[in-house]
Design a protein around this motif. Sequence first.
Motif, short mmCIF file in Angstrom:
data_model
loop_
_atom_site.label_atom_id
_atom_site.label_comp_id
_atom_site.label_asym_id
_atom_site.label_seq_id
_atom_site.Cartn_x
_atom_site.Cartn_y
_atom_site.Cartn_z
N GLN A 329 0.98 -1.09 -0.34
CA GLN A 329 0.07 0.00 0.05
C GLN A 329 1.01 1.24 -0.13
OE1 GLN A 329 -2.69 -0.36 3.43
NE2 GLN A 329 -3.70 -2.37 2.24
N LYS A 333 1.54 4.22 -3.28
CA LYS A 333 1.32 5.63 -3.17
C LYS A 333 2.58 6.40 -3.73
CE LYS A 333 -1.49 5.62 0.87
NZ LYS A 333 -1.14 5.37 2.35
N GLU A 334 3.92 5.75 -3.72
CA GLU A 334 4.91 6.35 -3.83
C GLU A 334 5.89 5.43 -4.49
OE1 GLU A 334 6.19 9.93 -1.18
OE2 GLU A 334 5.73 8.31 -0.02
#
Length: 472
Positions: A329, A333-334
């Motif tokens: 997760q 995101k990055e």
Amino acid sequence: MAAPMLRRLCRVPQSLVWLRGSRAVRPGARGMLVAPRARGLFKEFFPESGTKTELPELFDRRRAGSSPQTVYCGFDPTGDSLHVGHLLTLLGLFHFQRAGHNVIALVGGSTALLGDPSGRTKGREALSAECVRANAHALRRGLEALAANHARLFADGRPWGSFTVLDNAAWFQEQHLVDFLATVGGHFRMGTLLSRLSVQSRLKSPEGMSLAEFFYQVLQAYDFYYLFQHYGCRVQLGGSDQLGNIMSGYEFIHKLTGEDVFGITVPLITSTTGAKLGKSAGNAVWLNREKTSPFELYQFFVRQQDDSVERYLKLFTFLPLPEIDHIMQLHVKEPEKRVAQKRLAAEVTKLVHGQEGLDSAKRCTQALYHSSIEALEVMSDQELKELFKEASFSELVLDPGTSVIDTCRKANAIPDGPRGYRMITEGGVSINHRQVTNPESVLVIGQHILKNGLSLLKIGKRNFYIIKWLQL
Ligand SMILES: Nc1ncnc2c1ncn2[C@@H]1O[C@H](COP(=O)(O)OP(=O)(O)OP(=O)(O)O)[C@@H](O)[C@H]1O
Ligand SMILES: N[C@@H](Cc1ccc(O)cc1)C(=O)O
């Protein structure tokens, strides 16, 4: 082959089969087959018919009278180091060990002399007995070191099964050839042996197949039988290219003893081109530090693509699946931060090279990619040599007043005369990641010479020279 050990081919008494299974197994072992399967670690089970009941029951610790099982996987010493492909089968063994079962890593000191034809388009280059012995010694050391790191750094406080390293030379060297053919050979059917995929594809190849290679599966089948008889081993683990050999072992044991044994395969790890990662394809990532440094191993996993990192976290680490979900997760995101790849790299490097190896890999990463002087300063000669593999290494005495140009010349890093001088003044030279443009500057300890007595000289973009200063 000498002694007639094969006369003992007979139905195995149950008491002997379970002789080694006296240790208590933690209750969590009941999910033993489910967990690695959920991680994608177990690919095929053989025989298929046993997968529903017999095999799960074998590992089900809730059943009355159940005992720890013994599982083995073989590694042929056709090279002097284990590699990342082998690591996957070892992780399979470790999962069994963590669930309280006993595992055997078998070095194929005799089988390596024949060469396994499985998955190969041509025969292996014959190795001398001396070379195989040396390789077997190196593999044994590698296996023991990995098992020790596993026990020391990944213990979870629960009782684990044992990890034993054996070498099949121990029993094959005792065998008498004629005796072996008469007793063991008589139980194999040519039709079945010939039907194996590994045999079929080789028979059709222009080079054909040698008798030695053809006989390989019989030796591997006998190993399984031997380990079944002496260690109560009922499960053989291997890469998916091993299924044919495992089947031969199953058939042989079943015929002789009427007992059921099982095979489990792990998926083959491939390179981005789809080739099996290993010695044969020449793309192996080694576990031996002299061949692939902790830094290189770490970077191999840091470089994994986004679409394979989750699978690799499941295959190559012991991280619980919910933790892997969480890491993924964060990663999604990055992705540019490569959080998942870095965690994967850290877990594998720690397992293979210990905490010290992981620290070294991180120091090297800092020194190389972040030009960190602090990281350079604490590096050992070995680490620097591993990091700058192509770098030339010189040991120099620091005379009073030694300048930048003296250093470059003594290290044979620049040409004589004005051209070399200009390379410095024009900014082509750096010492310890700092550009030096004055050729006459005198070396300063703490700046040009690091606390560890080393200087890293860089000429142009990629020519490195490591200097170790003597008598500082
Ligand atoms: N890339 C891989 N992925 C998964 N398992 C592998 C891989 N390479 C080897 N193995 C497994 O490791 C075990 C030992 O293999 P072995 O040392 O005999 O090497 P190999 O299979 O002959 O490969 P190579 O010689 O090409 O490196 C076998 O069960 C094999 O299937
Ligand atoms: N045949 C295996 C190695 C091996 C050797 C002996 C065995 O009993 C089992 C496996 C391989 O080449 O990958």
